[in-house]
Design an enzyme around this catalytic site. Structure first.
Site, PDB file in Angstrom:
ATOM      1  N   LYS A  71       0.791  -1.235   0.000  1.00 28.81           N
ATOM      2  CA  LYS A  71       0.000   0.000   0.000  1.00 28.81           C
ATOM      3  C   LYS A  71       0.828   1.293   0.000  1.00 28.81           C
ATOM      4  O   LYS A  71       0.335   2.330  -0.404  1.00 28.81           O
ATOM      5  CB  LYS A  71      -0.932   0.027   1.220  1.00 28.81           C
ATOM      6  N   GLY A 132      -6.096   1.094  18.540  1.00 29.88           N
ATOM      7  CA  GLY A 132      -5.164   0.764  17.459  1.00 29.88           C
ATOM      8  C   GLY A 132      -4.672   2.010  16.753  1.00 29.88           C
ATOM      9  O   GLY A 132      -5.335   3.054  16.776  1.00 29.88           O
ATOM     10  N   GLY A 135      -2.254   0.684  10.103  1.00 30.94           N
ATOM     11  CA  GLY A 135      -2.675   1.150   8.777  1.00 30.94           C
ATOM     12  C   GLY A 135      -4.173   1.409   8.708  1.00 30.94           C
ATOM     13  O   GLY A 135      -4.607   2.459   8.198  1.00 30.94           O
ATOM     14  N   ASN A 156      -3.278   2.826  21.916  1.00 29.04           N
ATOM     15  CA  ASN A 156      -2.514   1.799  21.209  1.00 29.04           C
ATOM     16  C   ASN A 156      -1.491   1.147  22.125  1.00 29.04           C
ATOM     17  O   ASN A 156      -0.937   1.804  23.013  1.00 29.04           O
ATOM     18  CB  ASN A 156      -1.802   2.401  19.988  1.00 29.04           C
ATOM     19  N   ILE A 229     -13.863  -3.391  13.315  1.00 32.92           N
ATOM     20  CA  ILE A 229     -13.576  -3.584  11.884  1.00 32.92           C
ATOM     21  C   ILE A 229     -13.165  -5.020  11.574  1.00 32.92           C
ATOM     22  O   ILE A 229     -13.052  -5.394  10.414  1.00 32.92           O
ATOM     23  CB  ILE A 229     -12.531  -2.575  11.330  1.00 32.92           C
TER      24      ILE A 229
HETATM   25  P1  ATR Z   1      -3.714  -2.909   9.999  1.00 32.98           P
HETATM   26  O1  ATR Z   1      -3.283  -2.460   8.634  1.00 32.98           O
HETATM   27  O2  ATR Z   1      -4.750  -3.993  10.002  1.00 32.98           O
HETATM   28  O3  ATR Z   1      -4.100  -1.761  10.884  1.00 32.98           O
HETATM   29  P2  ATR Z   1      -1.213  -3.013  11.420  1.00 32.98           P
HETATM   30  O4  ATR Z   1      -0.773  -1.761  10.733  1.00 32.98           O
HETATM   31  O5  ATR Z   1      -0.236  -4.120  11.607  1.00 32.98           O
HETATM   32  O6  ATR Z   1      -2.449  -3.643  10.658  1.00 32.98           O
HETATM   33  O7  ATR Z   1      -1.830  -2.591  12.855  1.00 32.98           O
HETATM   34  C1  ATR Z   1      -2.323  -3.520  13.753  1.00 32.98           C
HETATM   35  C2  ATR Z   1      -2.866  -2.783  15.001  1.00 32.98           C
HETATM   36  O8  ATR Z   1      -3.346  -3.754  15.929  1.00 32.98           O
HETATM   37  C3  ATR Z   1      -1.814  -1.987  15.732  1.00 32.98           C
HETATM   38  O9  ATR Z   1      -2.417  -0.878  16.368  1.00 32.98           O
HETATM   39  C4  ATR Z   1      -1.315  -3.007  16.774  1.00 32.98           C
HETATM   40  O10 ATR Z   1      -0.706  -2.416  17.892  1.00 32.98           O
HETATM   41  P3  ATR Z   1       0.883  -2.045  17.863  1.00 32.98           P
HETATM   42  O11 ATR Z   1       0.989  -0.762  17.078  1.00 32.98           O
HETATM   43  O12 ATR Z   1       1.266  -1.888  19.276  1.00 32.98           O
HETATM   44  O13 ATR Z   1       1.570  -3.191  17.184  1.00 32.98           O
HETATM   45  C5  ATR Z   1      -2.616  -3.639  17.148  1.00 32.98           C
HETATM   46  N1  ATR Z   1      -2.462  -4.991  17.726  1.00 32.98           N
HETATM   47  C6  ATR Z   1      -2.296  -6.152  17.058  1.00 32.98           C
HETATM   48  N2  ATR Z   1      -2.237  -7.198  17.917  1.00 32.98           N
HETATM   49  C7  ATR Z   1      -2.359  -6.668  19.166  1.00 32.98           C
HETATM   50  C8  ATR Z   1      -2.384  -7.212  20.483  1.00 32.98           C
HETATM   51  N3  ATR Z   1      -2.261  -8.538  20.695  1.00 32.98           N
HETATM   52  N4  ATR Z   1      -2.544  -6.384  21.524  1.00 32.98           N
HETATM   53  C9  ATR Z   1      -2.676  -5.042  21.340  1.00 32.98           C
HETATM   54  N5  ATR Z   1      -2.660  -4.453  20.122  1.00 32.98           N
HETATM   55  C10 ATR Z   1      -2.502  -5.258  19.051  1.00 32.98           C
END
Ligand code: ATR
Length: 293
Positions: A71, A132, A135, A156, A229
């Site tokens: 992306k 979160g 992206g 986050n 989502i």
């Molecule tokens: P996307 O494009 O789906 O948003 P991403 O950019 O990898 O994917 O973002 C994933 C989000 O989920 C992030 O906010 C991530 O938190 P971090 O920035 O701290 O990594 C959050 N996330 C994923 N797994 C998590 C978990 N087990 N606990 C808390 N936050 C989580």
């Protein structure tokens, strides 16, 4: 409509597209519209992105969906980028014009706004608690700010990422209160009382970890609409918890459909039948060949 020599190709380029639900939604919409178009999934690496995109243009593709991890890299190949996609820093849709120009867009945010709108939830003047800062969150919060949300609180796990997103937001929007905090039950509790809408953009609760809930043990209330989502499963633990609290819920499949609806509007200039796309998506999600991740 049967595929023939005149069929216009569309598709999704991404790292892994095996489980993508985009072909199901887009082909159902083309069929319903009676358009001679077909949509396929293509696994494309970052190294091959340039060749693949220029090849698709040479072959007369109408447009492409672009997904993880392409992306950002795709932006360099675009001749023009829609201001929203530029702000978000990611393109999930490209259109090939007849003169060869490649234009990039991001439909994630508008997809989320339309999903909310379909459920009767309006954004102007609202305070929104966003879980979160990845992206998906970026696309959504820029759209919320563009729709005149009053306040956005970003929680986050990695708080620095939320702070970066907050800084990017305030650079582009003056009249909005933006706050950040680490994601925890405590920070969620602190903020829920003053918010109208809660949006989970993290992957917590997504298949196969369907027993997880980003707000485990947090009391929700009927005054806060909850939008998750995550679309697999459609009713996540978080949404079940919201339902038990008599709160209105918005399911993630609607955002997936409406970001695709917006793609069709960009490619073909018409509003496709969202109902047909939702039905195709739900059948795919619940059918025997439904995605396992
Ligand atoms: P996307 O494009 O789906 O948003 P991403 O950019 O990898 O994917 O973002 C994933 C989000 O989920 C992030 O906010 C991530 O938190 P971090 O920035 O701290 O990594 C959050 N996330 C994923 N797994 C998590 C978990 N087990 N606990 C808390 N936050 C989580």
């Amino acid at each position: 409509m049967a595929i023939d020599n005149r069929t216009v190709a569309y598709g999704v380029f991404g790292g892994t597209v095996e489980h993508s639900l985009s072909p199901v939604m887009h082909n159902a919409s083309f069929q319903a519209l009676g358009f001679n178009c077909a949509y396929l999934g293509f696994a494309v690496t970052l190294e091959k992105l340039r060749d693949a995109v220029l090849g698709a243009r040479a072959l007369g593709f109408g447009g492409l969906s672009i997904t993880i991890p392409l992306k950002t890299a795709i932006m360099e190949l675009c001749d023009e980028i829609d201001p929203t996609a530029e702000m978000v820093g990611a393109v999930n849709t490209i259109k090939f014009f007849d003169d060869g120009r490649i234009a990039g867009y991001n439909t994630d945010g508008i997809g989320a706004i339309r999903a909310l709108g379909e459920c009767g939830v309006s954004v102007p003047g609202k305070s929104v608690l966003v879980l979160g800062a990845g992206g998906a969150a970026r696309g959504i919060v820029f759209a919320l700010a563009g729709q005149s949300a009053k306040k956005i609180v970003l929680l986050n796990r990695t708080v620095e990422k939320a702070e970066r997103l907050a800084a990017d937001l305030s650079e582009n929007f003056d009249n909005i209160v933006i706050e950040t905090a680490p994601l925890s039950a405590e920070t969620a509790r602190d903020n829920l009382g003053s918010c109208d809408l809660l949006i989970n953009t993290t992957s917590i609760g997504m298949y196969p970890r369907t027993d997880q809930n980003p707000l485990d043990g947090v009391r929700l209330n009927p005054a806060v609409t909850v939008f998750d989502i995550v679309y697999n499963p459609m009713y996540t633990r978080l949404l079940e918890q919201a339902r038990q609290a008599d709160a209105q819920i918005v399911t993630g499949d609607l955002m997936l459909v409406y970001q695709a609806v917006e793609q069709v509007r960009i490619w073909l200039g018409i509003e496709p039948p969202a109902g047909v796309m939702i039905e195709a998506l739900r059948n795919a999600l619940t059918g025997p060949n439904g995605p396992k991740e």
